[in-house]
Design a protein around this motif. Structure first.
Motif, PDB file in Angstrom:
ATOM      1  N   ILE A  15     -53.133 -34.685  17.381  1.00 44.98           N
ATOM      2  CA  ILE A  15     -53.860 -34.926  16.132  1.00 44.98           C
ATOM      3  C   ILE A  15     -54.352 -33.605  15.540  1.00 44.98           C
ATOM      4  N   ILE A  16     -54.883 -32.734  16.404  1.00 43.63           N
ATOM      5  CA  ILE A  16     -55.387 -31.449  15.921  1.00 43.63           C
ATOM      6  C   ILE A  16     -54.259 -30.594  15.353  1.00 43.63           C
ATOM      7  N   VAL A  17     -53.146 -30.499  16.101  1.00 41.03           N
ATOM      8  CA  VAL A  17     -52.013 -29.692  15.634  1.00 41.03           C
ATOM      9  C   VAL A  17     -51.452 -30.268  14.340  1.00 41.03           C
ATOM     10  N   TRP A  18     -51.347 -31.593  14.276  1.00 43.64           N
ATOM     11  CA  TRP A  18     -50.864 -32.232  13.046  1.00 43.64           C
ATOM     12  C   TRP A  18     -51.796 -31.916  11.878  1.00 43.64           C
ATOM     13  N   GLY A  19     -53.108 -31.951  12.115  1.00 38.22           N
ATOM     14  CA  GLY A  19     -54.067 -31.624  11.067  1.00 38.22           C
ATOM     15  C   GLY A  19     -53.931 -30.192  10.596  1.00 38.22           C
ATOM     16  N   ILE A  20     -53.738 -29.276  11.540  1.00 37.16           N
ATOM     17  CA  ILE A  20     -53.576 -27.860  11.173  1.00 37.16           C
ATOM     18  C   ILE A  20     -52.312 -27.655  10.344  1.00 37.16           C
ATOM     19  N   LEU A  21     -51.195 -28.243  10.800  1.00 36.52           N
ATOM     20  CA  LEU A  21     -49.924 -28.064  10.104  1.00 36.52           C
ATOM     21  C   LEU A  21     -49.912 -28.755   8.741  1.00 36.52           C
ATOM     22  N   THR A  22     -50.677 -29.847   8.615  1.00 40.83           N
ATOM     23  CA  THR A  22     -50.652 -30.617   7.364  1.00 40.83           C
ATOM     24  C   THR A  22     -51.647 -30.115   6.335  1.00 40.83           C
ATOM     25  N   PHE A  23     -52.844 -29.699   6.772  1.00 43.50           N
ATOM     26  CA  PHE A  23     -53.898 -29.350   5.830  1.00 43.50           C
ATOM     27  C   PHE A  23     -54.244 -27.852   5.790  1.00 43.50           C
ATOM     28  N   VAL A  24     -54.187 -27.195   6.948  1.00 50.61           N
ATOM     29  CA  VAL A  24     -54.605 -25.790   6.998  1.00 50.61           C
ATOM     30  C   VAL A  24     -53.473 -24.840   6.610  1.00 50.61           C
TER      31      VAL A  24
ATOM     32  N   ILE B 215     -50.170 -23.358  22.565  1.00 45.67           N
ATOM     33  CA  ILE B 215     -49.799 -23.953  21.272  1.00 45.67           C
ATOM     34  C   ILE B 215     -50.780 -23.548  20.173  1.00 45.67           C
ATOM     35  N   VAL B 216     -52.058 -23.794  20.425  1.00 44.49           N
ATOM     36  CA  VAL B 216     -53.075 -23.496  19.412  1.00 44.49           C
ATOM     37  C   VAL B 216     -53.156 -21.981  19.169  1.00 44.49           C
ATOM     38  N   GLY B 217     -53.110 -21.205  20.259  1.00 45.77           N
ATOM     39  CA  GLY B 217     -53.149 -19.748  20.106  1.00 45.77           C
ATOM     40  C   GLY B 217     -51.964 -19.231  19.317  1.00 45.77           C
ATOM     41  N   GLY B 218     -50.767 -19.794  19.582  1.00 45.76           N
ATOM     42  CA  GLY B 218     -49.576 -19.379  18.843  1.00 45.76           C
ATOM     43  C   GLY B 218     -49.699 -19.680  17.366  1.00 45.76           C
ATOM     44  N   ILE B 219     -50.268 -20.853  17.035  1.00 54.22           N
ATOM     45  CA  ILE B 219     -50.450 -21.213  15.626  1.00 54.22           C
ATOM     46  C   ILE B 219     -51.419 -20.251  14.938  1.00 54.22           C
ATOM     47  N   LEU B 220     -52.531 -19.962  15.619  1.00 52.01           N
ATOM     48  CA  LEU B 220     -53.531 -19.060  15.031  1.00 52.01           C
ATOM     49  C   LEU B 220     -52.970 -17.654  14.836  1.00 52.01           C
ATOM     50  N   ILE B 221     -52.224 -17.169  15.814  1.00 48.18           N
ATOM     51  CA  ILE B 221     -51.622 -15.826  15.688  1.00 48.18           C
ATOM     52  C   ILE B 221     -50.647 -15.798  14.528  1.00 48.18           C
ATOM     53  N   ALA B 222     -49.809 -16.859  14.420  1.00 54.11           N
ATOM     54  CA  ALA B 222     -48.843 -16.913  13.321  1.00 54.11           C
ATOM     55  C   ALA B 222     -49.539 -16.973  11.973  1.00 54.11           C
ATOM     56  N   LEU B 223     -50.697 -17.655  11.905  1.00 55.10           N
ATOM     57  CA  LEU B 223     -51.433 -17.765  10.651  1.00 55.10           C
ATOM     58  C   LEU B 223     -52.081 -16.446  10.236  1.00 55.10           C
ATOM     59  N   TYR B 224     -52.624 -15.747  11.200  1.00 50.47           N
ATOM     60  CA  TYR B 224     -53.388 -14.540  10.884  1.00 50.47           C
ATOM     61  C   TYR B 224     -52.570 -13.249  10.974  1.00 50.47           C
ATOM     62  N   LEU B 225     -51.339 -13.355  11.446  1.00 45.63           N
ATOM     63  CA  LEU B 225     -50.502 -12.161  11.560  1.00 45.63           C
ATOM     64  C   LEU B 225     -50.314 -11.454  10.218  1.00 45.63           C
ATOM     65  N   PRO B 226     -50.055 -12.173   9.121  1.00 40.56           N
ATOM     66  CA  PRO B 226     -49.932 -11.478   7.832  1.00 40.56           C
ATOM     67  C   PRO B 226     -51.230 -10.827   7.385  1.00 40.56           C
ATOM     68  N   ILE B 227     -52.352 -11.461   7.745  1.00 37.69           N
ATOM     69  CA  ILE B 227     -53.644 -10.893   7.337  1.00 37.69           C
ATOM     70  C   ILE B 227     -53.884  -9.567   8.037  1.00 37.69           C
ATOM     71  N   PHE B 228     -53.375  -9.454   9.296  1.00 34.66           N
ATOM     72  CA  PHE B 228     -53.514  -8.192  10.002  1.00 34.66           C
ATOM     73  C   PHE B 228     -52.789  -7.068   9.257  1.00 34.66           C
ATOM     74  N   LYS B 229     -51.741  -7.460   8.487  1.00 42.26           N
ATOM     75  CA  LYS B 229     -50.963  -6.452   7.759  1.00 42.26           C
ATOM     76  C   LYS B 229     -51.165  -6.592   6.259  1.00 42.26           C
ATOM     77  N   ILE B 230     -52.333  -7.105   5.880  1.00 41.07           N
ATOM     78  CA  ILE B 230     -52.582  -7.396   4.471  1.00 41.07           C
ATOM     79  C   ILE B 230     -52.504  -6.152   3.605  1.00 41.07           C
ATOM     80  N   GLY B 231     -52.961  -5.036   4.147  1.00 37.75           N
ATOM     81  CA  GLY B 231     -52.920  -3.779   3.380  1.00 37.75           C
ATOM     82  C   GLY B 231     -51.493  -3.392   3.032  1.00 37.75           C
ATOM     83  N   GLU B 232     -50.605  -3.505   4.005  1.00 36.37           N
ATOM     84  CA  GLU B 232     -49.206  -3.139   3.790  1.00 36.37           C
ATOM     85  C   GLU B 232     -48.544  -4.090   2.792  1.00 36.37           C
ATOM     86  N   LEU B 233     -48.877  -5.405   2.887  1.00 40.78           N
ATOM     87  CA  LEU B 233     -48.282  -6.388   1.996  1.00 40.78           C
ATOM     88  C   LEU B 233     -48.749  -6.203   0.559  1.00 40.78           C
TER      89      LEU B 233
END
Length: 413
Positions: free
Chosen positions: A189-198, A392-410
């Motif tokens: 339910i949590i993963v579905w909520g993250i993928l659907t809304f976040v 699972i949850v850690g992988g999702i969070l890393i994938a979500l925030y990975l671009p933010i870590f490189k926001i300056g370059e983007l």
């Protein structure tokens, strides 16, 4: 102290009623026992009901909302019946008294119909035989044995103990599945909520960067998009698959056998499944044999009671060998389905004339093994689930925030 209104049976079989204040239902039971009375039912009279004489039943109620009867329910029913018959209460009256305590309408009607047929001259066993859709085959056969031997109360007591043991095994197996099922369901339910809304919110932000996203982030966005676009199809597939699986499992013997063969090969779970069926085999066989059932008839009944198809087939094969004159232990050994310890103990039991004791020892051993295996499985599952969910949850969070870590370059691009 609470005020109880109770019904009990005297030594000569009379039903008496009374009221009194007791600290608990257990104190009431002990008090009546000291007066050679057997408690049938009790009602706690609430303060607001004392003047009106009304009460709320607090014991012996068997709730069966879906029409099924649990092992504990059958244990309670057969124990009550055994006590009533042993106290000298006629079977007809005993069944009527028990029917009063049953909340399931279908079972209540069946008990009253059985009582009526016995009063009209039918045997207890024959009346139950007509209602195989309600009463288990084990109880029907045990009642037949009790009537044949004239020890119906003793046989019913053994039946009660048998169902109590089965309830213990079933409870242990259920306890092994509750925790992981709840955690996985909650995590889904949590993963579905993250993928659907976040994730879609982050996707809008990432699009404004106008740059290529890291591969993990892109995969996560693709999964989220696919989930949103195909959710109705995914749910439909799950429902259809569950329906087809259930239908085949119930109606196809070959499919059910294949499922059972697969289950017993699953590490840890297969071990619990096998041991619980060995315990069921030994407990059923022991109860039947101790009650005076012949070996071939006991095998036949046990084969229909056990749930594991390969074990059922092994018992049916062993029955043919027993009927041809072979010893039970040799017949079971030939099937290659039973552990050496089981074969050895049954052989000793047959040679010494203590087969019932050996079967009971086997049942006790495997019931304890199931208990230990379940506890070990739970202790193993807990850390594995934590690691799995963390990944699972850690992988999702890393994938979500990975671009933010490189926001300056983007942004620079």
């Amino acid at each position: 102290m609470p005020l109880y209104h109770y019904r009990a049976i005297t030594e000569d079989g009379r039903v008496v009623e009374g009221e009194g204040e007791f600290a608990s239902l257990n104190d009431l039971t002990l008090k009546l026992s000291s007066q050679n009375l057997i408690l049938i039912s009790a009602k706690e009279v609430k303060e607001k009901d004392k003047e009106r004489g009304k009460g709320i039943s607090i014991s012996f109620k068997i709730s069966l909302p879906f029409g099924g009867v649990s092992y504990r329910d059958w244990s309670l029913i057969t124990r009550q019946l055994s006590v009533l018959i042993a106290s000298g209460v006629p079977i007809v009256e005993a069944l009527e008294l028990i029917a009063e305590q049953v909340s399931n309408k279908k079972l209540k009607e069946a008990l009253l119909e059985v009582s009526k047929e016995i009063e009209e001259g039918s045997s207890f066993h024959a009346a139950l035989e007509k209602r195989r859709d309600i009463f288990p085959e084990f109880i029907i056969n045990m009642v037949a044995v009790g009537e044949e031997t004239g020890e119906l109360d003793l046989v019913l007591r053994r039946t009660s103990e048998y169902y109590e043991k089965l309830a213990f095994i079933k409870g242990k197996i259920k306890s092994a599945s509750y925790y992981p099922t709840f955690v996985l369901l909650f995590a889904t339910i949590i993963v579905w909520g993250i993928l659907t809304f976040v994730v879609p919110k982050f996707a809008d932000i990432y699009r404004s960067f106008g740059a290529e996203l890291p591969l993990p982030t892109q995969i996560l966005l693709n999964v989220s998009r696919a989930l949103q676009e195909n959710l109705p199809y995914i749910l439909s597939f799950i429902v259809v698959f569950a329906f087809i699986f259930t239908t085949f499992y119930k109606n196809s013997y070959t499919f059910r056998k294949a499922v059972h063969n697969l289950l017993i090969r699953i590490p840890k779970f297969g071990d619990i499944f096998l041991k619980s069926n060995y315990a069921l085999f030994a407990r059923t066989f022991s109860t039947l044999y101790t009650s005076g059932v012949s070996i071939d008839r006991a095998i036949d009944i046990t084969a229909r009671v056990v749930g594991l198809v390969p074990l059922k087939e092994a018992l049916e094969e062993a029955k043919e060998d027993v009927l041809s004159g072979k010893a039970l232990w040799a017949s079971l050994q030939k099937t290659n389905m039973f552990p050496r310890m089981v074969i050895a103990m049954i052989r000793v039991g047959e040679e010494t004339g203590n087969l019932d004791e050996m079967l009971s020892s086997i049942a006790n051993f495997y019931e304890e093994e199931v208990d230990r295996a379940v506890e070990g499985l739970i202790s193993l599952i807990e850390p594995l689930l934590i690691v799995f969910l963390g990944t699972i949850v850690g992988g999702i969070l890393i994938a979500l925030y990975l671009p933010i870590f490189k926001i300056g370059e983007l942004i620079a691009r």
